[in-house]
Design an enzyme around this catalytic site. Structure first.
Site, PDB file in Angstrom:
ATOM      1  N   GLU A  77      20.159 -49.605   3.105  1.00  0.00           N
ATOM      2  CA  GLU A  77      20.265 -50.401   1.881  1.00  0.00           C
ATOM      3  C   GLU A  77      20.159 -51.888   2.195  1.00  0.00           C
ATOM      4  O   GLU A  77      20.848 -52.406   3.077  1.00  0.00           O
ATOM      5  CB  GLU A  77      21.598 -50.134   1.173  1.00  0.00           C
ATOM      6  CG  GLU A  77      21.705 -50.874  -0.152  1.00  0.00           C
ATOM      7  CD  GLU A  77      23.087 -50.788  -0.763  1.00  0.00           C
ATOM      8  OE1 GLU A  77      23.550 -51.804  -1.314  1.00  0.00           O
ATOM      9  OE2 GLU A  77      23.710 -49.706  -0.690  1.00  0.00           O
ATOM     10  N   GLY A  78      19.282 -52.560   1.460  1.00  0.00           N
ATOM     11  CA  GLY A  78      19.118 -53.989   1.636  1.00  0.00           C
ATOM     12  C   GLY A  78      20.236 -54.769   0.974  1.00  0.00           C
ATOM     13  O   GLY A  78      21.200 -54.213   0.447  1.00  0.00           O
ATOM     14  N   ALA A  79      20.100 -56.076   1.002  1.00  0.00           N
ATOM     15  CA  ALA A  79      21.024 -56.979   0.316  1.00  0.00           C
ATOM     16  C   ALA A  79      20.200 -57.822  -0.653  1.00  0.00           C
ATOM     17  O   ALA A  79      19.089 -58.239  -0.322  1.00  0.00           O
ATOM     18  CB  ALA A  79      21.750 -57.871   1.321  1.00  0.00           C
ATOM     19  N   GLY A  80      20.741 -58.038  -1.854  1.00  0.00           N
ATOM     20  CA  GLY A  80      19.985 -58.825  -2.826  1.00  0.00           C
ATOM     21  C   GLY A  80      18.694 -58.140  -3.223  1.00  0.00           C
ATOM     22  O   GLY A  80      18.640 -56.915  -3.362  1.00  0.00           O
TER      23      GLY A  80
ATOM     24  N   LYS B 228      23.928 -50.109   5.889  1.00  0.00           N
ATOM     25  CA  LYS B 228      23.787 -51.403   5.218  1.00  0.00           C
ATOM     26  C   LYS B 228      23.945 -52.463   6.298  1.00  0.00           C
ATOM     27  O   LYS B 228      25.053 -52.955   6.551  1.00  0.00           O
ATOM     28  CB  LYS B 228      24.823 -51.583   4.115  1.00  0.00           C
ATOM     29  CG  LYS B 228      24.557 -52.819   3.247  1.00  0.00           C
ATOM     30  CD  LYS B 228      25.477 -52.881   2.048  1.00  0.00           C
ATOM     31  CE  LYS B 228      25.194 -54.126   1.212  1.00  0.00           C
ATOM     32  NZ  LYS B 228      23.914 -54.053   0.492  1.00  0.00           N
TER      33      LYS B 228
END
Length: 223
Positions: free
Chosen positions: A123-126, A43
């Protein structure tokens, strides 16, 4: 779960924030490890620390913490989440407030240094079009890195529009979607099931995107 459909390096995005990207990612990580594979959960960017979660004397991000637990703490939290901003706000604003630079070249540099593993889950954010700064989006970095995308859909009011818009946007951005996940974040209901059935039909018909699996509320394993 059919792991044959998962590439060895892929990106997890969601239809919005708080739709269960981390919950889904952690289940995938645990299932891969249980099946005998090595997997690095990455992340790269997170915003917001949880004061009640303290590791080695400092508060950490809750999402990164759950990914750390999912991989049995094989990797350090700093490896899993190298960019962490203190406030739970849009990362590009958090970076600006902390006088830090957030851009695609930094993400590429960090990505090039990840530990070797059979699988790397990023994993992305938002949501999909998360800004990195005032010029660039994380989605542009994902496409430039040629990362296949797994789309997590939080099954709730509004998810039909959000899922179709996000799928269309990924494809129009030049991205490739490997499939989608139905996450019953508030528990399965008859209406929720109808939403999933609709999305199964429409995402396949319009974009050739198949549902890979479903996640129930409080589900502990994919196996």
């Amino acid at each position: 779960m059919d792991f044959a459909k998962l590439p060895t390096r892929f990106f997890v995005t969601g239809t919005d924030t708080e739709v269960g990207k981390t919950y889904c990612s952690a289940l995938i990580v645990k299932a891969l490890i249980h099946s005998g594979h090595s997997v690095f959960p990455f992340k790269p960017v997170a915003a917001g620390v949880e004061p009640s979660l303290v590791v080695n004397g400092k508060a950490v991000n809750e999402d990164a913490y759950h990914l750390w637990l999912a991989c049995n703490k094989v990797y350090s939290l700093d490896q899993i989440n190298p960019i962490l901003y203190q406030q739970p706000i849009a990362p590009h604003i958090a970076a600006e407030l902390e006088n830090k630079v957030l851009d695609a070249s930094l993400l590429s540099l960090l990505s090039s240094k990840v530990p070797g593993a059979e699988y790397t889950l990023i994993e992305g954010a938002g949501g999909w079009h998360l800004p990195l700064n005032n010029e660039k989006l994380m989605s542009e970095w994902v496409v430039n890195e040629k990362l296949p995308v797994l789309l997590v859909v939080g099954i709730k009011l509004g998810c039909l529009n959000h899922a179709l818009l996000t799928a269309e946007s990924i494809i129009n951005s030049g991205g490739a979607v490997i499939g989608w996940v139905a996450n019953f974040i508030d528990g399965e209901t008859d209406i929720g099931r109808k939403n999933v059935e609709y999305l199964q039909t429409q995402l396949t018909k319009r974009f050739n995107i198949s549902k890979l699996f479903e996640i129930q509320k409080n589900q502990r394993t994919l196996l």
